[in-house]
Design an enzyme around this catalytic site. Sequence first.
Site, PDB file in Angstrom:
ATOM      1  N   THR A  15      84.325  31.944  83.513  1.00  0.00           N
ATOM      2  CA  THR A  15      82.991  31.335  83.482  1.00  0.00           C
ATOM      3  C   THR A  15      81.924  32.260  82.921  1.00  0.00           C
ATOM      4  O   THR A  15      81.018  31.822  82.213  1.00  0.00           O
ATOM      5  CB  THR A  15      82.607  30.931  84.927  1.00  0.00           C
ATOM      6  OG1 THR A  15      83.587  30.018  85.386  1.00  0.00           O
ATOM      7  CG2 THR A  15      81.252  30.278  84.991  1.00  0.00           C
ATOM      8  N   ASP A  59      91.523  31.170  80.636  1.00  0.00           N
ATOM      9  CA  ASP A  59      91.020  30.784  81.954  1.00  0.00           C
ATOM     10  C   ASP A  59      91.931  31.496  82.947  1.00  0.00           C
ATOM     11  O   ASP A  59      93.154  31.523  82.768  1.00  0.00           O
ATOM     12  CB  ASP A  59      91.129  29.270  82.134  1.00  0.00           C
ATOM     13  CG  ASP A  59      90.510  28.812  83.444  1.00  0.00           C
ATOM     14  OD1 ASP A  59      89.454  28.167  83.414  1.00  0.00           O
ATOM     15  OD2 ASP A  59      91.094  29.120  84.519  1.00  0.00           O
ATOM     16  N   SER A  60      91.366  32.074  83.980  1.00  0.00           N
ATOM     17  CA  SER A  60      92.217  32.947  84.796  1.00  0.00           C
ATOM     18  C   SER A  60      93.310  32.185  85.539  1.00  0.00           C
ATOM     19  O   SER A  60      94.253  32.788  86.035  1.00  0.00           O
ATOM     20  CB  SER A  60      91.384  33.811  85.737  1.00  0.00           C
ATOM     21  OG  SER A  60      91.009  33.108  86.883  1.00  0.00           O
TER      22      SER A  60
HETATM   23  N1  ASP Z   1      88.351  28.767  86.255  1.00  0.00           N
HETATM   24  C1  ASP Z   1      87.563  29.957  86.031  1.00  0.00           C
HETATM   25  C2  ASP Z   1      88.523  31.128  85.907  1.00  0.00           C
HETATM   26  O1  ASP Z   1      88.964  31.660  86.886  1.00  0.00           O
HETATM   27  C3  ASP Z   1      86.591  30.151  87.120  1.00  0.00           C
HETATM   28  C4  ASP Z   1      85.763  31.384  86.981  1.00  0.00           C
HETATM   29  O2  ASP Z   1      85.664  32.007  85.971  1.00  0.00           O
HETATM   30  O3  ASP Z   1      85.130  31.741  87.955  1.00  0.00           O
HETATM   31  O4  ASP Z   1      88.860  31.484  84.805  1.00  0.00           O
END
Ligand code: ASP
Length: 343
Positions: A15, A59-60
């Site tokens: 994000t 995306d993680s």
């Molecule tokens: N879905 C995102 C991720 O983990 C959420 C974030 O960045 O906080 O890549």
Amino acid sequence: MNQRPSVLIIYTGGTIGMVEDPVRGTLRPFDFDHILKQVPELKAFGYHLETFSFNPIVDSSNMDPKIWIQLAEILKEHYDRFDGFVILHGTDTMAYTASALSFLLENQYKPVILTGSQLPIGKIRTDGKENLITAIEIAAKKQNGMALVPEVCIYFEYRLFRGNRTSKYSAEHFNAFHSPNYPPLAEAGIEIKFNYQSIHYPALIKDLVIHTQLDNRVGILKIFPGMSAEYAQCILHNPDIKALVMETYGAGNASTSPWFLEAIEHAIDQGKIILNVTQCSAGSVQMGRYDTSLKLLDIGVLSGHDITSEAALAKLMFVLGKETERQKQVALLQSNISGEISS
Ligand code: ASP
């Protein structure tokens, strides 16, 4: 030679790296090549900053051990040129990546600070700017020529944690991470206050060594009241699984039903490793404190002490990747490799 503090910012995804298109209102990836233009506050530091962006960004939720190894290789490649490193990463699996890196980097003497945000950096109320700015400041900090925090850490919402002690616990609040069994390494207010007693400093500066083998034939068995024998056996006796984190109740307790203990014993006889980790978010496994954990000890389940499940999984992958002999694997699992357990 550049005398200014130098930091390499590695953007993996998440994000934090999003900005809102002012016209369309959609989110698009932030251009990290122009970081000083996008976050002008950083100029005030006078640091030498360079960026390295993953392409494509991840995306993680899509992180995997291959990318952890890739990160270790990037760190190794640039280790001599920078005073510290900031890894921008999605929050969802940041605790796993930080844990894995803490095992993959041996003889670490420079900071590796992971951070991210709950709101994109381009949003007015973003938490991303403060997280990024302070993470960079910590990565660059030195005292008597040595890094102030030579560990793999997570910096989030004014607190710096040892990475392999963290878990993401809020999907909503800005303070998304906690470190229930280890104190913060620093807290940022008007000043950044470092908790020197809790930071690990290497006794000798040696060359960084990176490990590049992780074995993902691991799993998690979270026990619960009413768990069926079929379910437990399906996980415990899966031939492709070599080691399991078993998430137990309280101080490491589990059912004493004969079928359950037999299923575990059978798995251990097959050569599997079972590491006992508590389901509680704080505290430690103490096998033998109750009858319900003494049995596990007797049949060869190993204590995970106060390790998090994230660090336990990464540790199993690391240990299986590093050692093939069971005795050596067990010895390594019971030792404190990178500050992940208290004993
Ligand atoms: N879905 C995102 C991720 O983990 C959420 C974030 O960045 O906080 O890549």
